[in-house]
Motif scaffolding. Structure first.
Motif, PDB file in Angstrom:
ATOM      1  N   TRP A  53     -77.791  74.421 -48.656  1.00 56.56           N
ATOM      2  CA  TRP A  53     -76.828  73.983 -47.658  1.00 56.56           C
ATOM      3  C   TRP A  53     -77.319  74.329 -46.261  1.00 56.56           C
ATOM      4  O   TRP A  53     -78.341  74.982 -46.086  1.00 56.56           O
TER       5      TRP A  53
ATOM      6  N   THR B 124     -76.238  75.638 -42.193  1.00 52.50           N
ATOM      7  CA  THR B 124     -75.252  76.395 -41.428  1.00 52.50           C
ATOM      8  C   THR B 124     -75.600  76.368 -39.942  1.00 52.50           C
ATOM      9  O   THR B 124     -76.728  76.036 -39.555  1.00 52.50           O
TER      10      THR B 124
ATOM     11  N   VAL C  14     -71.846  74.713 -43.970  1.00 53.93           N
ATOM     12  CA  VAL C  14     -70.835  75.664 -43.514  1.00 53.93           C
ATOM     13  C   VAL C  14     -71.112  75.873 -42.032  1.00 53.93           C
ATOM     14  O   VAL C  14     -72.076  76.533 -41.663  1.00 53.93           O
TER      15      VAL C  14
END
Length: 263
Positions: free
Chosen positions: A207, A209, A232
């Motif tokens: 992911w 960030t 995120v």
């Protein structure tokens, strides 16, 4: 006592040999981007100087560390020598993916500022920089970091942020070596380009960030969702977010809200 000292020397020597071997392996991946032996030698010396405990990292100090009698070679490397910095960037990304790659890794987008006194450095302007914690004359760079679950980390990409006062003045850009094809791009847009390059290069990660400067940009979030890239990202506490039950404030209860607050 002498035995203890000898053992320590052997451990230090083994550690240095291991470090040197790793550095040489890494540099071998980028050696081909330098067009001649002189540029390659100065490129290697420049990297070793940056990694050293040398007090200052300007061309004079790095040249002295490399054993040069003047900074001409280092300055020529940065300003005139024929080498492909984008190819070097791509080789570094491949090296990181091969040696540190993990499907559970995270890509982190962020920026830093470089304080400057003059007006000729590419992209320099009076702008906010976290380096000083206020508006200062500075350059701003956007970076993409790779963080693996085992704690390994590396920077794998970079982009120089060019304020509109620069991209709107092509003569000034040409004088600084910036091509006519370089248009204005926001910092989130630069982060998007770097994440896209990492995906195209097959860099393994789970992911993405970033802080509020990136999470607060709807275009970046929409692009990540379109590309099915989990993320995120920080957002402002008072941001309005579309949910399945309607638009809601990001921060709750309302008492947490404050000007400039984040949550």
């Amino acid at each position: 006592m002498l035995a203890v000292v000898d053992d320590a020397r052997m451990r230090d020597g083994a550690g240095h040999a291991l470090w040197s071997e790793s550095f040489n392996e890494m540099f071998a991946q980028v050696a081909g981007v330098f067009a001649n032996a002189s540029a390659r030698r100065h490129g290697r010396a420049y990297l070793l100087g940056l990694l050293s405990h040398t007090e200052r990292k300007n061309s004079w100090w790095l040249a002295e560390f490399a054993g040069d009698t003047s900074p001409d070679g280092m300055q020529r490397l940065l300003n005139f020598s024929p080498w492909d910095e984008d190819a070097c960037r791509d080789a570094l990304a491949r090296y990181v993916a091969r040696n540190l790659g993990d499907a559970g890794a995270v890509l982190a987008a962020g920026e830093t500022g470089f304080l400057k006194k003059g007006t000729r450095s590419a992209g320099v302007a009076r702008q906010y920089t976290g380096t000083a914690g206020r508006v200062e004359n500075s350059q701003a760079g956007v970076f993409l970091a790779y963080a693996a679950p085992d704690g390994s980390r590396a920077l794998i990409d970079r982009e120089l942020y060019l304020p509109e006062i620069w991209t709107g003045d092509r003569e000034r850009c040409r004088a600084a070596g910036i091509g006519d094809d370089v248009a204005f791009a926001t910092k989130p847009r630069l982060a998007m380009s770097m994440i896209g390059r990492a995906v195209k290069a097959g860099v393994p990660f789970s992911w993405v960030t970033g802080d509020e400067a990136y999470g607060g940009n709807p275009g970046l979030r929409e692009w990540l969702e379109k590309e099915k890239i989990p993320y995120v990202l920080g957002i402002a506490c008072n941001a309005m977010i579309a949910t399945a039950v309607g638009v809601k404030r990001a921060g709750w209860p309302p008492s947490c809200l404050r000007p400039g607050g984040s949550g």
